[in-house]
Design a protein around this motif. Structure first.
Motif, PDB file in Angstrom:
ATOM      1  N   TRP A 269       3.458   9.050  18.733  1.00 18.82           N
ATOM      2  CA  TRP A 269       2.181   8.479  19.163  1.00 18.82           C
ATOM      3  C   TRP A 269       1.449   9.323  20.205  1.00 18.82           C
ATOM      4  CZ3 TRP A 269       6.911   6.032  19.490  1.00 18.82           C
ATOM      5  CH2 TRP A 269       7.563   6.145  20.712  1.00 18.82           C
ATOM      6  N   CYS A 270       1.999  10.452  20.622  1.00 21.94           N
ATOM      7  CA  CYS A 270       1.324  11.275  21.627  1.00 21.94           C
ATOM      8  C   CYS A 270       0.208  12.079  20.969  1.00 21.94           C
ATOM      9  CB  CYS A 270       2.304  12.207  22.319  1.00 21.94           C
ATOM     10  SG  CYS A 270       1.494  13.137  23.639  1.00 21.94           S
ATOM     11  N   GLY A 271      -0.988  11.983  21.528  1.00 18.27           N
ATOM     12  CA  GLY A 271      -2.123  12.686  20.958  1.00 18.27           C
ATOM     13  C   GLY A 271      -2.391  14.047  21.568  1.00 18.27           C
ATOM     14  N   CYS A 272      -1.798  14.357  22.718  1.00 16.32           N
ATOM     15  CA  CYS A 272      -2.125  15.632  23.366  1.00 16.32           C
ATOM     16  C   CYS A 272      -1.142  16.751  23.030  1.00 16.32           C
ATOM     17  CB  CYS A 272      -2.233  15.453  24.876  1.00 16.32           C
ATOM     18  SG  CYS A 272      -0.698  14.980  25.688  1.00 16.32           S
ATOM     19  N   CYS A 273       0.019  16.420  22.517  1.00 17.50           N
ATOM     20  CA  CYS A 273       1.025  17.450  22.222  1.00 17.50           C
ATOM     21  C   CYS A 273       0.552  18.407  21.140  1.00 17.50           C
ATOM     22  CB  CYS A 273       2.337  16.805  21.789  1.00 17.50           C
ATOM     23  SG  CYS A 273       3.085  15.786  23.070  1.00 17.50           S
ATOM     24  N   GLY A 274      -0.230  17.902  20.190  1.00 21.09           N
ATOM     25  CA  GLY A 274      -0.740  18.753  19.120  1.00 21.09           C
ATOM     26  C   GLY A 274      -1.579  19.899  19.649  1.00 21.09           C
ATOM     27  N   GLY A 275      -2.325  19.667  20.709  1.00 19.24           N
ATOM     28  CA  GLY A 275      -3.132  20.721  21.317  1.00 19.24           C
ATOM     29  C   GLY A 275      -2.273  21.817  21.916  1.00 19.24           C
ATOM     30  N   TRP A 276      -1.181  21.429  22.573  1.00 17.20           N
ATOM     31  CA  TRP A 276      -0.283  22.421  23.152  1.00 17.20           C
ATOM     32  C   TRP A 276       0.421  23.209  22.047  1.00 17.20           C
ATOM     33  CZ3 TRP A 276       5.088  23.181  23.128  1.00 17.20           C
ATOM     34  CH2 TRP A 276       5.537  24.180  24.009  1.00 17.20           C
ATOM     35  N   ILE A 277       0.840  22.513  21.004  1.00 18.48           N
ATOM     36  CA  ILE A 277       1.506  23.192  19.883  1.00 18.48           C
ATOM     37  C   ILE A 277       0.544  24.195  19.242  1.00 18.48           C
ATOM     38  CG2 ILE A 277       2.461  22.819  17.567  1.00 18.48           C
ATOM     39  CD1 ILE A 277       3.604  20.111  18.798  1.00 18.48           C
TER      40      ILE A 277
ATOM     41  N   MET B 100       0.371  27.255  21.433  1.00 18.86           N
ATOM     42  CA  MET B 100       1.543  28.121  21.277  1.00 18.86           C
ATOM     43  C   MET B 100       1.467  28.907  19.961  1.00 18.86           C
ATOM     44  SD  MET B 100       3.034  27.765  24.119  1.00 18.86           S
ATOM     45  CE  MET B 100       4.549  28.679  23.854  1.00 18.86           C
ATOM     46  N   ARG B 101       1.032  28.251  18.909  1.00 20.64           N
ATOM     47  CA  ARG B 101       0.906  28.952  17.621  1.00 20.64           C
ATOM     48  C   ARG B 101      -0.157  30.045  17.690  1.00 20.64           C
ATOM     49  NH1 ARG B 101       1.738  23.493  13.980  1.00 20.64           N
ATOM     50  NH2 ARG B 101       4.024  23.659  13.894  1.00 20.64           N
ATOM     51  N   GLN B 102      -1.254  29.786  18.375  1.00 21.20           N
ATOM     52  CA  GLN B 102      -2.291  30.815  18.542  1.00 21.20           C
ATOM     53  C   GLN B 102      -1.768  32.005  19.341  1.00 21.20           C
ATOM     54  OE1 GLN B 102      -5.486  28.572  20.296  1.00 21.20           O
ATOM     55  NE2 GLN B 102      -6.375  28.039  18.309  1.00 21.20           N
ATOM     56  N   ALA B 103      -0.782  31.769  20.188  1.00 24.03           N
ATOM     57  CA  ALA B 103      -0.181  32.835  20.993  1.00 24.03           C
ATOM     58  C   ALA B 103       0.956  33.536  20.244  1.00 24.03           C
ATOM     59  CB  ALA B 103       0.327  32.257  22.312  1.00 24.03           C
ATOM     60  N   GLY B 104       1.127  33.223  18.966  1.00 23.96           N
ATOM     61  CA  GLY B 104       2.114  33.923  18.158  1.00 23.96           C
ATOM     62  C   GLY B 104       3.458  33.242  17.999  1.00 23.96           C
ATOM     63  N   TRP B 105       3.561  32.021  18.469  1.00 26.24           N
ATOM     64  CA  TRP B 105       4.826  31.289  18.358  1.00 26.24           C
ATOM     65  C   TRP B 105       4.908  30.534  17.038  1.00 26.24           C
ATOM     66  CZ3 TRP B 105       8.934  31.338  21.613  1.00 26.24           C
ATOM     67  CH2 TRP B 105       8.755  31.998  22.827  1.00 26.24           C
ATOM     68  N   THR B 106       6.109  30.475  16.491  1.00 25.60           N
ATOM     69  CA  THR B 106       6.408  29.589  15.375  1.00 25.60           C
ATOM     70  C   THR B 106       7.031  28.349  16.001  1.00 25.60           C
ATOM     71  OG1 THR B 106       6.791  31.433  13.879  1.00 25.60           O
ATOM     72  CG2 THR B 106       7.761  29.306  13.260  1.00 25.60           C
ATOM     73  N   VAL B 107       6.406  27.201  15.767  1.00 22.03           N
ATOM     74  CA  VAL B 107       6.860  25.966  16.413  1.00 22.03           C
ATOM     75  C   VAL B 107       7.289  24.965  15.341  1.00 22.03           C
ATOM     76  CG1 VAL B 107       6.258  24.096  18.001  1.00 22.03           C
ATOM     77  CG2 VAL B 107       5.181  26.349  18.264  1.00 22.03           C
ATOM     78  N   GLU B 108       8.552  24.584  15.396  1.00 16.62           N
ATOM     79  CA  GLU B 108       9.052  23.501  14.550  1.00 16.62           C
ATOM     80  C   GLU B 108       8.876  22.219  15.350  1.00 16.62           C
ATOM     81  OE1 GLU B 108      13.192  21.682  12.713  1.00 16.62           O
ATOM     82  OE2 GLU B 108      13.236  23.633  13.692  1.00 16.62           O
ATOM     83  N   VAL B 109       8.233  21.231  14.760  1.00 15.82           N
ATOM     84  CA  VAL B 109       7.965  19.970  15.452  1.00 15.82           C
ATOM     85  C   VAL B 109       8.933  18.900  14.955  1.00 15.82           C
ATOM     86  CG1 VAL B 109       6.250  18.186  15.932  1.00 15.82           C
ATOM     87  CG2 VAL B 109       5.542  20.587  15.731  1.00 15.82           C
TER      88      VAL B 109
END
Length: 138
Positions: free
Chosen positions: A41-49, A52-61
């Protein structure tokens, strides 16, 4: 056969370049991968993810209803808790820590267990481009 030193040197150089081409991928920087644990239900975590992806990270959620066990497993005290916990290598990344700070953590490798930005609204300002509207939780 009597070879001139120039031909021998060229062959040595070409052999060395061939070996370097095969060794280069092994010497390349490791991929930037992390696992981010968040509540559904968190709406702000998607922005941080996305940051991180824009900075070149692969993020598994991974979505979990309760993040307390994840934080406890990775040594994040309750007073430093935030809306999500990411794990990269031996470190926990708690909250909206800017990508540059995560990169620095991994390059310096201090004897810490976690990097935390527990106040989401304040931390988000650090990773938003200047003049951009802040992300508002839904």
């Amino acid at each position: 056969m009597n070879r001139s030193p120039t031909i021998l040197d060229r062959r040595s150089i070409l052999s060395g370049l061939s070996l370097a081409a095969f060794a280069a991928p092994a010497l390349a920087a490791p991929p930037k991968r992390m696992t981010a644990y968040k509540t559904p239900w968190c709406g702000c975590c998607g922005g941080w993810i996305a940051h991180m992806r824009q900075a070149g990270w692969t993020v598994e959620v991974v979505e979990r209803e309760d993040l307390a066990p994840t934080r406890a497993q990775h040594g994040v005290p309750d007073r430093l808790a935030s809306c999500h916990t990411a794990v990269v290598g031996p470190y926990a990344i708690e909250g909206h820590v800017p990508a540059g700070d995560v990169d620095r953590l991994l390059s310096e490798r201090p004897g810490a267990r976690a990097l935390s930005a527990p106040a989401c609204r304040l931390a988000r300002r650090a990773w938003k481009p200047p003049g951009a509207n802040p992300i508002r939780p839904s």
